[in-house]
Design a protein around this motif. Structure first.
Motif, PDB file in Angstrom:
ATOM      1  N   GLU D 170       1.030  -1.175  -0.011  1.00 49.83           N
ATOM      2  CA  GLU D 170       0.114   0.140   0.016  1.00 49.83           C
ATOM      3  C   GLU D 170       0.828   1.327  -0.193  1.00 49.83           C
ATOM      4  O   GLU D 170       1.980   1.252   0.832  1.00 49.83           O
ATOM      5  CB  GLU D 170      -0.858   0.049   1.142  1.00 49.83           C
ATOM      6  N   ARG D 171       0.464   2.164  -0.886  1.00 51.10           N
ATOM      7  CA  ARG D 171       1.401   3.404  -1.060  1.00 51.10           C
ATOM      8  C   ARG D 171       1.248   4.147   0.305  1.00 51.10           C
ATOM      9  O   ARG D 171       2.245   4.942   0.716  1.00 51.10           O
ATOM     10  CB  ARG D 171       0.879   4.108  -2.177  1.00 51.10           C
ATOM     11  N   GLY D 172      -0.071   4.580   0.947  1.00 46.46           N
ATOM     12  CA  GLY D 172      -0.245   5.238   1.831  1.00 46.46           C
ATOM     13  C   GLY D 172       0.371   4.438   3.285  1.00 46.46           C
ATOM     14  O   GLY D 172       0.659   3.312   3.419  1.00 46.46           O
ATOM     15  N   PRO D 173       0.111   5.214   4.354  1.00 50.71           N
ATOM     16  CA  PRO D 173       0.238   4.789   5.927  1.00 50.71           C
ATOM     17  C   PRO D 173      -0.421   3.731   6.209  1.00 50.71           C
ATOM     18  O   PRO D 173       0.089   3.084   7.047  1.00 50.71           O
ATOM     19  CB  PRO D 173       0.584   5.883   6.735  1.00 50.71           C
ATOM     20  N   SER D 174      -1.369   3.594   5.764  1.00 51.86           N
ATOM     21  CA  SER D 174      -2.662   2.519   6.263  1.00 51.86           C
ATOM     22  C   SER D 174      -3.309   2.117   5.303  1.00 51.86           C
ATOM     23  O   SER D 174      -3.592   2.612   4.093  1.00 51.86           O
ATOM     24  CB  SER D 174      -3.573   3.264   7.276  1.00 51.86           C
ATOM     25  N   ILE D 175      -3.723   0.718   5.401  1.00 49.20           N
ATOM     26  CA  ILE D 175      -4.428   0.207   4.174  1.00 49.20           C
ATOM     27  C   ILE D 175      -6.046   0.775   4.623  1.00 49.20           C
ATOM     28  O   ILE D 175      -6.326   1.574   5.624  1.00 49.20           O
ATOM     29  CB  ILE D 175      -4.502  -1.358   4.247  1.00 49.20           C
ATOM     30  N   GLY D 176      -6.964   0.590   3.830  1.00 47.83           N
ATOM     31  CA  GLY D 176      -8.246   0.659   3.858  1.00 47.83           C
ATOM     32  C   GLY D 176      -8.645   1.868   2.825  1.00 47.83           C
ATOM     33  O   GLY D 176     -10.074   1.563   2.296  1.00 47.83           O
ATOM     34  N   GLY D 177      -8.081   2.207   1.955  1.00 46.65           N
ATOM     35  CA  GLY D 177      -8.284   2.964   0.741  1.00 46.65           C
ATOM     36  C   GLY D 177      -9.441   4.052   0.937  1.00 46.65           C
ATOM     37  O   GLY D 177      -9.859   4.490   1.977  1.00 46.65           O
ATOM     38  N   HIS D 178     -10.230   4.129   0.040  1.00 42.75           N
ATOM     39  CA  HIS D 178     -11.189   5.272  -0.138  1.00 42.75           C
ATOM     40  C   HIS D 178     -12.507   4.687   0.878  1.00 42.75           C
ATOM     41  O   HIS D 178     -13.040   5.517   1.334  1.00 42.75           O
ATOM     42  CB  HIS D 178     -11.721   5.614  -1.488  1.00 42.75           C
ATOM     43  N   MET D 179     -12.741   3.752   1.152  1.00 43.57           N
ATOM     44  CA  MET D 179     -13.920   3.098   1.633  1.00 43.57           C
ATOM     45  C   MET D 179     -13.757   3.417   3.254  1.00 43.57           C
ATOM     46  O   MET D 179     -14.847   3.768   3.684  1.00 43.57           O
ATOM     47  CB  MET D 179     -13.885   1.516   1.466  1.00 43.57           C
ATOM     48  N   ARG D 181     -12.962   6.159   4.106  1.00 46.94           N
ATOM     49  CA  ARG D 181     -13.462   7.694   4.316  1.00 46.94           C
ATOM     50  C   ARG D 181     -14.844   7.839   4.340  1.00 46.94           C
ATOM     51  O   ARG D 181     -15.217   9.012   4.405  1.00 46.94           O
ATOM     52  CB  ARG D 181     -12.637   8.569   3.177  1.00 46.94           C
ATOM     53  N   LEU D 182     -15.447   6.784   3.712  1.00 45.00           N
ATOM     54  CA  LEU D 182     -16.906   6.835   3.362  1.00 45.00           C
ATOM     55  C   LEU D 182     -17.805   7.060   4.831  1.00 45.00           C
ATOM     56  O   LEU D 182     -17.393   6.236   5.645  1.00 45.00           O
ATOM     57  CB  LEU D 182     -17.390   5.828   2.767  1.00 45.00           C
ATOM     58  N   SER D 183     -18.817   7.602   4.803  1.00 44.38           N
ATOM     59  CA  SER D 183     -19.499   8.023   6.116  1.00 44.38           C
ATOM     60  C   SER D 183     -20.515   6.485   6.045  1.00 44.38           C
ATOM     61  O   SER D 183     -20.416   5.809   6.922  1.00 44.38           O
ATOM     62  CB  SER D 183     -20.657   9.040   5.964  1.00 44.38           C
ATOM     63  N   GLU D 184     -21.367   6.328   4.888  1.00 41.94           N
ATOM     64  CA  GLU D 184     -22.259   5.354   5.051  1.00 41.94           C
ATOM     65  C   GLU D 184     -22.484   4.821   3.508  1.00 41.94           C
ATOM     66  O   GLU D 184     -21.874   5.465   2.736  1.00 41.94           O
ATOM     67  CB  GLU D 184     -23.698   5.572   5.422  1.00 41.94           C
ATOM     68  N   THR D 185     -22.826   3.705   3.407  1.00 45.80           N
ATOM     69  CA  THR D 185     -22.695   3.151   2.005  1.00 45.80           C
ATOM     70  C   THR D 185     -24.066   2.805   1.539  1.00 45.80           C
ATOM     71  O   THR D 185     -24.886   2.530   2.068  1.00 45.80           O
ATOM     72  CB  THR D 185     -21.903   1.682   1.954  1.00 45.80           C
ATOM     73  N   PHE D 186     -23.928   2.995   0.149  1.00 50.15           N
ATOM     74  CA  PHE D 186     -25.460   2.783  -0.487  1.00 50.15           C
ATOM     75  C   PHE D 186     -25.556   1.069  -0.934  1.00 50.15           C
ATOM     76  O   PHE D 186     -24.391   0.445  -1.104  1.00 50.15           O
ATOM     77  CB  PHE D 186     -25.589   3.491  -1.640  1.00 50.15           C
ATOM     78  N   PRO D 187     -26.447   0.574  -1.001  1.00 52.63           N
ATOM     79  CA  PRO D 187     -27.890   1.080  -0.836  1.00 52.63           C
ATOM     80  C   PRO D 187     -28.434   0.704   0.604  1.00 52.63           C
ATOM     81  O   PRO D 187     -29.820   0.792   0.745  1.00 52.63           O
ATOM     82  CB  PRO D 187     -28.733   0.346  -1.794  1.00 52.63           C
ATOM     83  N   ILE D 353     -17.843  21.670  -3.077  1.00 51.78           N
ATOM     84  CA  ILE D 353     -17.008  20.399  -2.604  1.00 51.78           C
ATOM     85  C   ILE D 353     -17.195  19.512  -3.659  1.00 51.78           C
ATOM     86  O   ILE D 353     -17.993  19.102  -4.476  1.00 51.78           O
ATOM     87  CB  ILE D 353     -17.182  20.188  -1.366  1.00 51.78           C
ATOM     88  N   ASP D 354     -16.326  18.399  -3.214  1.00 52.77           N
ATOM     89  CA  ASP D 354     -16.299  17.243  -4.142  1.00 52.77           C
ATOM     90  C   ASP D 354     -17.226  15.784  -3.225  1.00 52.77           C
ATOM     91  O   ASP D 354     -17.343  16.339  -2.044  1.00 52.77           O
ATOM     92  CB  ASP D 354     -14.988  16.645  -4.656  1.00 52.77           C
ATOM     93  N   GLY D 355     -17.655  15.032  -3.916  1.00 56.07           N
ATOM     94  CA  GLY D 355     -18.098  13.815  -3.034  1.00 56.07           C
ATOM     95  C   GLY D 355     -17.145  13.401  -1.953  1.00 56.07           C
ATOM     96  O   GLY D 355     -18.066  13.129  -0.855  1.00 56.07           O
ATOM     97  N   PHE D 356     -15.984  13.271  -1.867  1.00 56.87           N
ATOM     98  CA  PHE D 356     -15.152  12.914  -0.711  1.00 56.87           C
ATOM     99  C   PHE D 356     -15.321  13.770   0.327  1.00 56.87           C
ATOM    100  O   PHE D 356     -15.398  13.449   1.653  1.00 56.87           O
ATOM    101  CB  PHE D 356     -13.649  12.506  -0.998  1.00 56.87           C
ATOM    102  N   GLN D 357     -15.469  15.040   0.191  1.00 59.99           N
ATOM    103  CA  GLN D 357     -15.403  16.061   1.192  1.00 59.99           C
ATOM    104  C   GLN D 357     -16.790  16.152   1.772  1.00 59.99           C
ATOM    105  O   GLN D 357     -16.869  16.041   2.867  1.00 59.99           O
ATOM    106  CB  GLN D 357     -15.179  17.348   0.548  1.00 59.99           C
ATOM    107  N   PHE D 358     -17.833  15.713   1.250  1.00 61.79           N
ATOM    108  CA  PHE D 358     -19.190  15.542   1.626  1.00 61.79           C
ATOM    109  C   PHE D 358     -19.074  14.534   2.412  1.00 61.79           C
ATOM    110  O   PHE D 358     -19.703  14.345   3.616  1.00 61.79           O
ATOM    111  CB  PHE D 358     -20.232  15.487   0.445  1.00 61.79           C
ATOM    112  N   GLU D 359     -18.498  13.165   2.267  1.00 62.45           N
ATOM    113  CA  GLU D 359     -18.550  12.138   2.717  1.00 62.45           C
ATOM    114  C   GLU D 359     -17.764  12.331   4.277  1.00 62.45           C
ATOM    115  O   GLU D 359     -18.388  11.925   5.279  1.00 62.45           O
ATOM    116  CB  GLU D 359     -17.688  11.058   2.198  1.00 62.45           C
TER     117      GLU D 359
END
Lengths: 337, 153, 268, 658
Positions: D170-179, D181-187, D353-359
């Motif tokens: 993993e390039r970053g310091p932690s695994i987990g990725g974008h997921m 960062r998400l608040s809640e998931t659809f559907p 803002i973008d979607g991640f910022q809203f998340e």
């Protein structure tokens, strides 16, 4: 004396063609003058020395020497008749005519080559006394001359300031040709023009002697540098005669071919195991000079070079065997002093 | 005049062109298979030689076919982007673009050398192509005696 | 100082300094120009340069006899420099020392990168001769049968001496395809089929590589107009793929690379 | 001497109706090298195959041609039969007398003549066939997974669960990725971290998984089964073997205003940091660009705070070489930078803002603690405009594709907003609603009907900021056919999904193709959607195309299945149809090397016994070669040949048609 107007060479060709000769003559092709099969309407240009020699009309570049038909797993030999049409070669140069005599020796040495002999027999060489020479000509250095008659069946000579030709038969074939051409020849008198003057550039005897003692010489290495390793010189040479045998086939037939080959090409002596006894162009150049000026002399008592100069004229790197011989001659003279 | 025309037409109809096709295994060969399973009809003048990919097709193949007396050659493979080997057909396309120019210049023109993309799904295209090529070559007549590549010995 | 004098001075310096063990240039042989191989600074006087110097000397850089001599410098008009650039692009050489000459200027001693830069700057548009362009246009205007006849007549002269191949710096294969005999794709016979196949494949193997230096045609002892084939392909390479070989030592091979939008108007 | 057997099949009436099979067999009997020729009603039947086996044994055949249906149909059948009789299967070829002849022609004479030609061609070919043996390549049963997002984690867990070792980079310091960062998931609106973090922990603690975070792939050598991958382990400046993750260090770090990547720049972090509280591994790294000690040479507050002495400012990048047999690329996606859209404020309005910022605004662990407060002044926005297809489906900015996930997450955003700001207005501008997925359409309906999210079909042409801070959104309602102007407090742009930065370089390292948008190319769009053109390299998740979580997870499991399938055997068996270079004649012009679609042709140095370089030639790596033959046709001197389709074979096929 049989006389022909200078511009009447096509008429001579036409009358010979009508008499059943295949006529070969120097004709213009783009920037070159080439010995080629004459066709009605073609002009004949006896001025420049033709780019190709007469050799290919007696010893074709590629010749079928055997033929087989194939059927399933079996094959049956088929006749492969020698193509030897009755041929008249007009304005062949004395150097070329002399070369055919050298080739007679080769092709009747340990084996009589029927194809060569049949074509030689069927061919009448009408030599042209050279009225001009260029700086690559060196017939006089190798025992020839611009008006030499060796190998010729008849001789054409410019006369009356290039306004006429004198045609003279030298033997039976020549007489037959003159008889066939009687319709275009006039009886009369003309003053022959002087032949070209070709300076003697080297002493060939000295070259032969030197070659016997100098299988190893720095000269070869220097020659090898510039040589590109093509077959241009050998294929232009009227005396070079090496060939290769190749088989080619289709589903229904196969042929055995005799193709020109030359010691200048790397593959000429390449062994299938990978070894090449003549590993570089230096060794190949040495072979070329040695063969022409030493081995041929030893075997046949004459040189394998008639001084036509084509090799030098056509060499992409402008290498000249006459210059090599001259350097050898001079080196030898210098060493003698 | 009318008579000559009839004769010419008859001669053209009687002439059975010999066409050699070099096709890739994955698209055009399969397309020709589909033409078969679909029971489409096309003239029997084409002989297919299968290669893995049009990328494998050397101009020497085409020369050899003409040397052997083919009246025309067809080269066919996968559509751009569909190559089983991702880009063999792109390589082939460049090679053909130049080689056809060379052959055209030396007297084997576009009525003798055809290139196509036929996918495994294009059985109909393959059948139509062979029919059309055969017709065109028939109209152009035999390549002999003007075939500059023909074996003569 | 004339160009010839400048070349001699630079050649002598390169040899004296050991930067070159051999300088390949041109010399006079009678009215003709022949290659000169100079390894001694004292021998540079034979070197000349004028507009009769046509042979492409780049061809010698591939010869083992030449390579074994050590570093080589070569007198290089633009055509020779372009050949060197193609050779570099095809990993046949990694460096070169050239005595760069133009039609009307001497540019001194350059390395490969310098030669490439000079080519791009000063010799980016080397147009083929009007005669050649006209001859090709004339040929294109003929019917296919007439073209076939034209070439059949021309190729009939070919003796298979391979001077065209020997004179070309880009014909460097250790074993030419014509010499491959299992299978023998190209007949060795100097007959119609063998000559056609040989000449077509020779030209095709130069596609996208040929710099139109003219060495092959000049070398042909039979006067076959090989440049018509080379020019037709070069034009096609420029038109279809926008490529002009001999300017970029890092260029990818034209045949051996591709673009998704290469023309395919001819493909059904 | 060749001893060829020819077997002509009638295929019932399928071939025999149009082709005179007996005549073909008779003609074949006369072909050179043919010692046995027979025809039979059904060659593929047991008695038919027995005929072939018997002839091979009795007539000591060196090759066989079956004139029958397409080789695509029965070549494996007949080759198996040949092998059973002791003939190398690659010494049997098929002439296609059915699909290519009897089924497409009517004239019996012409079809028979063609059939004879087709058989003859194959007889000539098969005489030149050589016995071939499958190429066996040993496999290193360890997989490399590149990317520690949900796709990478899933692939790693599945492979590890299958009993094989995995290295997860993993390039970053932690695994987990974008997921993460998400608040809640659809559907379903379940909490993203709640379902993800157990997986992250499982991946970190799994005995078969080696986690390499803060690491990147540097170089790749080798081929399927045998990759040697160099991984750059970036300097962390913290010795994790000593670190307990207590947090004393970052509490003392004076560089506190660094925008947090995790919080989409809405929050701040320190220079020594862990990206988020549930990070795995839960240990900090020092960001060398912002660390005062590393940039200015003085500070060291964290080192002083650390009781374990884990901080090491002299730490260096480390290159680690690993040997793996297969690779899963799961490098994920980024959001397109909407500052290219001048009409949407070119990225200059804080409240666009973008979607991640809203998340992050909606997330309980986010910078606002889950309250929707706009970035500019922290006020709760009363009207929020959501704009879909921002960059996607807009060829003007070079993106023709649909980003696939935006319709769904915008609906979710609208919903989340409405749940948190009951009296607020959520207005969605959309071009189309694409809700194909289990429960997706229902989710959209719920947003509209239950939660009152307002949907306007049309594009927004312009956003500008009024002096009072309101964002004026001008657009069209194409259904009503009128212009719309909304006074919004915040705008959320559904930016296009784009591949991760640096993805192209990584693809080149692995020899994987990518499309004009930079998404990795699968080997076949339908039938090999997980494989790439590079054997042994598989794809998972959004690096291939925009995907939502379930799709990413599904593909990750598929990639894992491919890897496990590959690892199921100790050796890889490959079709022996590969290219070979004649190294004696190769002059190393490198045309083949540059042309090979698989990077399978390599430079090979020939050295003498003392190790001196004699010359360099091209050599085909059999592990990578797929057998297309492109290199063969490109080689001017004919130094390369392709097994199964050699020059000699093709030459004789063409020659026999003369």
């Amino acid at each position: 004396m049989k006389i022909l107007d200078a511009d009447k060479l096509p008429d001579l060709a036409a009358v010979l063609a009508a008499a059943g000769y295949r006529v070969v003559a120097p004709v213009r092709d783009g920037a070159q003058v080439r010995m080629a099969e004459w066709k009605p309407g073609l002009a004949i240009d006896a001025g420049p020395i033709p780019a190709n020699s007469v050799k290919e009309f007696l010893f074709p570049r590629c010749e079928v020497i055997a033929r087989y038909s194939l059927d399933g797993d079996s094959f049956a030999p088929q006749p492969a008749p020698v193509d030897a049409p009755k041929t008249a070669v007009l304005a062949v140069r004395p150097c070329d005519a002399a070369a055919m005599v050298a080739l007679d020796k080769v092709f009747n040495w340990e084996y009589r080559d029927d194809a060569w002999n049949a074509r030689r027999e069927a061919t009448t060489l009408v030599a042209l006394v050279c009225a001009a020479a260029d700086d690559e000509c060196f017939c006089t250095s190798v025992g020839g001359a611009p008006d030499a008659r060796l190998g010729a069946d008849a001789v054409l000579r410019c006369a009356d300031g290039a306004s006429k030709f004198i045609l003279e038969a030298l033997g039976e074939k020549g007489q037959a040709l003159l008889a066939a051409a009687a319709g275009v020849l006039a009886d009369g008198d003309a003053r022959p023009d002087p032949p070209a003057s070709v300076p003697v550039r080297f002493d060939s005897k000295a070259v032969t002697d030197w070659c016997g003692e100098n299988f190893e010489s720095p000269l070869w290495r220097d020659l090898g540098l510039a040589c590109l390793g093509c077959g241009s010189c050998a294929y232009a040479c009227p005396v070079c005669h090496c060939f290769d045998i190749q088989d080619e086939g289709t589903r229904s037939e196969a042929v055995r071919l005799r193709n020109w080959d030359t010691c200048g090409l790397a593959l000429f002596t390449q062994h299938s195991g990978g070894h090449n006894p003549r590993p570089d162009q230096a060794a190949r150049w040495r072979q070329r000079v040695m063969h022409k000026f030493r081995y041929f002399v030893e075997r046949f008592g004459g040189l394998a070079c008639t001084g036509c100069g084509r090799c030098a004229r056509l060499c992409p790197a402008r290498l000249a065997i006459s210059q090599v011989c001259r350097e050898i001659d001079e080196a030898r003279k210098a060493a003698a002093k | 005049m009318a008579q000559t025309e009839t004769k010419t037409a008859e001669a053209a109809a009687a002439f059975q062109p010999r066409i050699v096709a070099f096709v890739c295994n994955w698209c055009t060969y399969a397309g020709a298979d589909l033409a078969g399973t679909s029971r489409l009809r096309y003239p029997p003048n084409v002989r297919i030689i299968k290669l893995p990919c049009t990328g494998r097709i050397d101009p020497l193949f085409i020369l050899k076919a003409f040397e052997g007396g083919a009246d025309a050659v067809l080269v066919s493979g996968c559509h751009p982007g569909d190559c089983h080997y991702t880009s063999g057909n792109y390589h082939a396309r460049r090679r053909w673009a130049l080689f056809r120019r060379l052959l055209d210049l030396t007297g084997i023109d576009e009525r003798r050398l055809f290139f196509s993309w036929v996918s495994a799904a294009e059985g109909q295209k393959f059948a139509d192509l062979v029919a059309d090529i055969t017709e065109k070559v028939r109209a152009a007549g035999p390549l002999e005696p003007a075939n500059p590549a023909r074996r003569r010995l | 100082m004339s160009t010839s004098e400048a070349i001699r001075a630079d050649a002598a310096r390169l040899l004296a300094e050991g930067r070159a063990k051999l300088v390949i240039g041109y010399r006079a042989r009678g009215p003709h120009r022949a290659p000169a191989f100079v390894s001694d600074p004292a021998g540079v006087d034979v070197l000349i340069y004028d507009n009769l110097c046509k042979q492409n000397l780049a061809v010698y850089l591939r010869k083992p006899e030449v390579r074994s001599r050590g570093p080589v410098a070569v007198v290089a008009p633009p055509a020779v420099m372009r050949s060197l650039v193609v050779l570099a692009a095809e990993s046949q050489l990694t460096e070169a020392t050239v005595l760069a000459v133009g039609p009307d200027a001497y540019h001194g001693v350059l390395d490969l990168a310098g030669a490439a830069a000079l080519l791009k700057e000063k010799y980016a548009d080397l147009a083929p001769s009007p005669e050649l362009l006209e001859a090709l246009a004339k040929l294109d205007a003929m019917s296919p049968q007439e073209r076939a006849r034209f070439w059949t007549d021309q190729f009939a002269k070919c003796t298979r001496c391979y001077a065209c191949r020997a004179a070309c710096p880009l014909c460097y294969c250790a074993r030419c395809i014509v010499e491959k005999n299992v299978p023998q794709w190209i007949s060795t016979a100097a007959a119609q089929h063998g000559n056609f196949a040989w000449q077509i494949i020779r030209a095709f193997h130069q596609a996208g590589r040929c710099t139109l230096c003219g060495a092959c045609e000049a070398a042909c002892p039979q006067g076959i107009p090989l440049m018509l084939l080379n020019l037709a392909l070069s034009e096609e390479v420029a038109k279809q793929f926008g490529e002009k070989p001999g300017y970029d030592p890092a260029a990818k091979p034209v045949i051996g690379s591709w673009k998704p939008d290469d023309d395919q108007g001819f493909v059904r | 001497m060749a001893r060829i057997g020819v077997f002509i099949c009638h295929c019932g009436e399928n071939i025999a109706r149009t082709v005179d099979c007996a005549a073909v067999a008779a003609a074949a009997a006369k072909m050179p090298g043919v010692v046995h020729s027979a025809d039979y009603k059904y060659m593929c039947s047991d008695p038919g195959q027995q005929m072939i086996r018997q002839a091979i044994a009795e007539k000591k055949l060196t090759g066989a041609v079956v004139g029958a249906c397409s080789p695509r149909m029965h070549e494996p059948t007949f080759r198996r039969a040949a092998a059973e009789a002791g003939l190398n299967p690659y010494l049997l070829e098929m002439a296609n007398l059915r699909e290519h002849c009897s089924w497409v022609h009517e004239d019996r004479a012409a079809a028979t003549a063609k059939a004879i030609d087709l058989v003859r061609v194959m007889v000539e070919k098969v005489k030149r066939n050589r016995s071939l043996y499958p190429i066996r390549v040993p496999i290193e049963p360890t997989a490399l997974v590149v990317g520690g997002g949900i796709a990478g984690i899933q692939a790693a867990l599945d492979i590890a669960g299958g009993g094989k070792k995995v290295i997860l980079v993993e390039r970053g310091p932690s695994i987990g990725g974008h997921m993460a960062r998400l608040s809640e998931t659809f559907p379903t609106l379940d909490c993203s971290q709640c379902i993800l973090t157990p997986r992250m922990v499982e991946a970190a603690s799994h005995p078969n998984i080696t986690l390499m975070t803060y690491s990147e792939v540097e170089a790749v050598e080798g081929f399927v089964g045998n990759f040697q991958v160099t991984i750059r382990r970036k300097a962390k400046y913290v010795d994790w073997s000593k670190c307990t993750g207590c947090g004393d260090c970052w509490a003392k770090c004076p560089a506190r205003k660094i925008p947090s990547e995790f919080d989409a720049r809405l929050g701040a972090r320190t220079a020594i940091y862990r990206p988020f509280p549930q990070a795995v591994p839960n240990k900090p790294v020092i960001d060398r660009e912002h660390c005062i000690m590393l940039t200015k040479g003085k500070c060291g507050a964290c080192a002083k705070a650390c009781q374990r002495g884990a901080v090491n400012f002299k730490d260096q990048d480390e290159l680690v070489k690993v040997k793996v047999g297969a690779v899963v690329l799961a490098t994920g996606f980024d959001l397109w930078d909407h500052s290219a859209y001048g009409e949407y404020g070119a990225g200059k309005f804080a409240d666009v803002i973008d979607g991640f910022q809203f998340e992050r605004l909606a997330s309980a662990s986010g910078p606002t603690g889950g309250e929707i407060r706009r970035p500019s002044d922290g006020q709760v926005p009363r009207t929020v405009v959501f704009i879909q297809c921002c960059g996607s489906r807009d060829e003007k900015v070079g993106k023709a594709y649909c980003s696939k996930i935006c319709c769904m997450y915008t609906a979710k955003h609208g919903m989340l907003y409405k749940h948190k700001v009951h009296d607020g207005r959520a207005i969605v501008f959309y071009m189309d609603i694409r809700a194909a997925g289990k429960g997706y359409e229902e989710f959209i309906r719920r947003a509209v009907e239950a939660d009152g999210v307002e949907y306007v079909r049309g594009r927004v042409s312009r956003i500008y900021r009024r002096t009072d801070g309101k964002l004026i959104v001008r657009g069209a309602d194409t259904l009503a056919g009128r212009a719309v102007t909304v006074e919004a407090d915040m705008v959320v742009l559904a930016d296009a999904v784009v591949p991760r930065s640096g993805g192209e370089k990584l693809a080149q390292l692995f020899g994987v193709g990518y499309d004009t948008d930079g998404f990795y190319s699968e080997a076949h769009p339908k039938l090999r959607p997980v494989e790439t053109a590079a054997a042994g390299v598989f794809l998972a998740g959004a690096c291939q195309s925009p995907k939502d979580i379930p799709d990413s997870v599904a593909q990750a499991s598929a990639a894992a299945a491919k890897v496990l399938g590959l690892f199921a055997r100790p050796e890889l068996e490959r079709e022996p149809v590969v290219a070979r270079v004649n190294e004696n004649t190769c002059v190393h012009c490198r045309a083949c090397i540059q042309a090979c679609p698989y990077g399978a042709v390599e430079d090979h140095e020939i050295r003498d016994r003392k190790g001196h370089l004699v010359r360099t030639v091209a050599r085909v790596n059999e592990g990578l070669c797929q057998g297309c033959g492109t290199c063969v046709a490109i080689c001017r001197s004919g130094c390369i040949d392709l097994e199964g389709f050699t020059d000699e074979q093709v030459f004789s096929e063409i020659a026999t048609l003369e």
